[in-house]
Design a protein around this motif. Structure first.
Motif, PDB file in Angstrom:
ATOM      1  N   ALA A 198      -0.067   2.671   5.341  1.00  0.00           N
ATOM      2  CA  ALA A 198       0.545   1.959   5.202  1.00  0.00           C
ATOM      3  C   ALA A 198       1.624   1.897   5.437  1.00  0.00           C
ATOM      4  CB  ALA A 198       0.200   0.943   3.751  1.00  0.00           C
ATOM      5  N   VAL A 199       1.835   4.245   5.126  1.00  0.00           N
ATOM      6  CA  VAL A 199       3.321   4.559   4.750  1.00  0.00           C
ATOM      7  C   VAL A 199       3.764   4.822   5.739  1.00  0.00           C
ATOM      8  CG1 VAL A 199       4.314   6.140   3.727  1.00  0.00           C
ATOM      9  CG2 VAL A 199       2.556   5.493   2.249  1.00  0.00           C
ATOM     10  N   ARG A 200       5.388   4.220   5.983  1.00  0.00           N
ATOM     11  CA  ARG A 200       5.678   4.627   7.705  1.00  0.00           C
ATOM     12  C   ARG A 200       6.364   5.562   6.955  1.00  0.00           C
ATOM     13  NH1 ARG A 200       9.307   0.333   4.959  1.00  0.00           N
ATOM     14  NH2 ARG A 200      11.036   2.310   4.808  1.00  0.00           N
ATOM     15  N   PRO A 201       6.373   6.472   8.759  1.00  0.00           N
ATOM     16  CA  PRO A 201       6.441   8.026   8.945  1.00  0.00           C
ATOM     17  C   PRO A 201       7.536   8.808   8.024  1.00  0.00           C
ATOM     18  CG  PRO A 201       6.362   6.777  10.988  1.00  0.00           C
ATOM     19  CD  PRO A 201       6.730   5.590  10.355  1.00  0.00           C
ATOM     20  N   PHE A 202       8.977   7.569   7.818  1.00  0.00           N
ATOM     21  CA  PHE A 202      10.233   8.034   7.607  1.00  0.00           C
ATOM     22  C   PHE A 202      10.185   6.199   6.335  1.00  0.00           C
ATOM     23  CE2 PHE A 202      10.440  10.042  11.242  1.00  0.00           C
ATOM     24  CZ  PHE A 202      10.601  11.309  11.283  1.00  0.00           C
ATOM     25  N   HIS A 203       9.495   7.457   5.329  1.00  0.00           N
ATOM     26  CA  HIS A 203      10.010   5.762   4.143  1.00  0.00           C
ATOM     27  C   HIS A 203      11.261   5.609   3.658  1.00  0.00           C
ATOM     28  CE1 HIS A 203       6.800   2.155   2.985  1.00  0.00           C
ATOM     29  NE2 HIS A 203       8.146   2.157   2.301  1.00  0.00           N
ATOM     30  N   ALA A 204      10.994   6.391   2.825  1.00  0.00           N
ATOM     31  CA  ALA A 204      12.057   6.723   1.752  1.00  0.00           C
ATOM     32  C   ALA A 204      13.164   8.280   1.628  1.00  0.00           C
ATOM     33  CB  ALA A 204      11.485   5.812   0.465  1.00  0.00           C
ATOM     34  N   GLU A 205      13.956   8.012   0.013  1.00  0.00           N
ATOM     35  CA  GLU A 205      14.589   8.771   0.346  1.00  0.00           C
ATOM     36  C   GLU A 205      14.785   9.491  -1.209  1.00  0.00           C
ATOM     37  OE1 GLU A 205      16.735  10.532   3.937  1.00  0.00           O
ATOM     38  OE2 GLU A 205      17.971   9.612   1.935  1.00  0.00           O
ATOM     39  N   VAL A 206      14.869  10.540  -2.482  1.00  0.00           N
ATOM     40  CA  VAL A 206      14.932  10.477  -3.480  1.00  0.00           C
ATOM     41  C   VAL A 206      16.260  11.031  -3.052  1.00  0.00           C
ATOM     42  CG1 VAL A 206      15.174  11.292  -5.612  1.00  0.00           C
ATOM     43  CG2 VAL A 206      13.302   9.855  -4.506  1.00  0.00           C
TER      44      VAL A 206
END
Length: 432
Positions: free
Chosen positions: A365-373
């Motif tokens: 369910a996690v996208r290939p490029f999901h988030a950034e910090v």
């Protein structure tokens, strides 16, 4: 106190900086091309000629046909990965034409050398040399389709190595497999697979910079930068074609290589380009930079002298280095997950399912490029990369949010806790 220090994740020395998916893709396409070529050319193989000229003509026709199909399949790889019909057709056509020429020339060389060396039990070398020429021609076609002389050169080297290895498989399979037709099918499949795989491998090894699409229809597609100028836009001549995204001009921007430096430049008619969230007309690029072009979000990567990426899936782990007795270790900010602690040691930490991310979460369910910090002046900000939902802070959906100690971050169904870390004061030694 050492046990409370978060583990710092570092990439293992064996961690490759190349795309395994591209390697498998090239190998499979080459193998399919070889198998189809064998099937189509089988009637020619079965035709028997009584003259030496007739037998040579059959050999050249078969080798040209095999190489044309392998070249077609390998030449289509870029277009299929980038979902570009134009690149697919151009690559297939050039691959077929150059493969055919290389196959005829390689077949003639193979037959000439083979007949000479087979008397000395060196037929393996003769056939390998012939396919070396075939693989080189197929490699040139890959570079020609991308209009990059540098890529054509390295692809030719990869094709020659792959062709040499594949040509040798004919003799090996001939010994192992008793059935002549099955042996030929296996050998041509292996030859095509070797050519496709080694071309991709050489390109990945020698590449210096690349761009990955982070959202939308092309999410996860990687463009290797092999040209002095790489055009970004919606026109058919764009090297990075983004016609499916809103807000993209025909010639929107370009990435220019000047020595070892890469520069992002907005075109004159461009509606705007952002580099790490700031509008720019021209700016230098470093590993990990984020580029926004219209509604498309891209990540720039380079080898250079940049740090290797942190690997969050089955990481190689080391303890914090030993410190003098007079101080306790510095505790870096980190993300706490069920699988361990991930120290935030870089200005931008990428989170997603793709192996190139800094923190890899393998949940489907996690996208290939999901988030950034991102860290800025001591503050940490969480971003939803594709702005497609699936990112929460303390249970609330967000696309951009500052995070503080104890905040609970949701990446799809996976939850992480942000810890700000701290630096403890020196330990005072008793006198005397």
């Amino acid at each position: 106190m050492a046990d409370e220090t978060p583990l710092e994740l570092e990439a293992s020395e064996e961690t490759p900086r190349f795309s395994k998916v591209s390697l498998v893709y090239g190998a499979l396409l080459g193998a399919v091309g070889g198998i189809v070529g064998c099937w189509v050319g089988e009637p020619l193989v079965q035709y028997r000629s009584t003259s030496a000229a007739g037998r040579l003509a059959i050999v050249l026709a078969c080798s040209g046909l095999y190489a044309a199909f392998i070249g077609t399949a390998v030449g289509m790889a870029d277009g299929l990965k980038e979902r570009s019909r134009r690149k697919t057709l151009t690559g297939a056509l050039l691959g077929a034409l150059l493969g055919l020429g290389g196959g005829v020339g390689g077949g003639w060389l193979a037959e000439l050398v083979y007949e000479t060396l087979v008397r000395c039990d060196l037929g393996l070398i003769g056939r390998s040399l012939g396919w070396l020429l075939v693989g080189g021609a197929i490699g040139v076609s890959v570079g020609a389709a991308s209009r990059s002389p540098r890529r054509a050169c390295f692809s030719a080297i990869g094709g020659m190595v792959g062709g040499y290895l594949g040509g040798g498989s004919f003799e090996v399979v001939d010994v192992v497999v008793a059935n002549e037709r099955l042996g030929r099918l296996i050998a041509l499949g292996l030859t095509g697979g070797f050519i496709g795989a080694v071309i991709t491998l050489v390109e990945e090894i020698v590449k210096q910079a690349w761009v990955i699409v982070l959202n939308g229809r092309l999410e996860g597609v990687r463009f290797i930068l092999t040209k002095t100028q790489t055009l970004i836009g919606r026109s058919v001549r764009s090297d990075i074609g983004l016609s499916d995204y809103e807000g993209i001009a025909r010639d929107h921007a370009r990435i220019v290589r000047e020595g070892n430096l890469y520069l992002l430049m907005a075109s004159e008619d461009s509606p705007g380009v952002q580099l790490n969230g700031r509008s720019v007309k021209r700016g230098p690029l470093t590993d990990g930079d984020r580029i926004t072009v219209g509604k498309a979000r891209l990540a720039f990567g380079s080898k250079g002298t940049q740090d290797r990426p942190i690997q969050g899936s089955a990481p190689s782990v080391r303890k914090a280095p030993a410190r003098p007795d007079t101080r306790t270790p510095v505790v870096h900010p980190f993300l706490e997950a069920p699988s361990g602690r991930y120290a935030l040691l870089r200005p931008i930490i990428r989170i997603g399912r793709d192996p190139s991310n800094d923190i890899v979460l393998l949940d489907p369910a996690v996208r290939p490029f999901h988030a950034e910090v991102r860290e800025s002046h001591g503050r940490f900000i969480l971003f939803d990369v594709g702005r497609e939902g699936g990112v929460t802070v303390n249970g609330r959906p967000t696309v951009e949010n500052m995070i503080k100690d104890g905040f609970r971050i949701g990446i799809g169904p996976v939850f992480l806790v942000f810890r700000s870390g701290k630096e403890l004061t020196p330990i005072k030694r008793p006198r005397g």
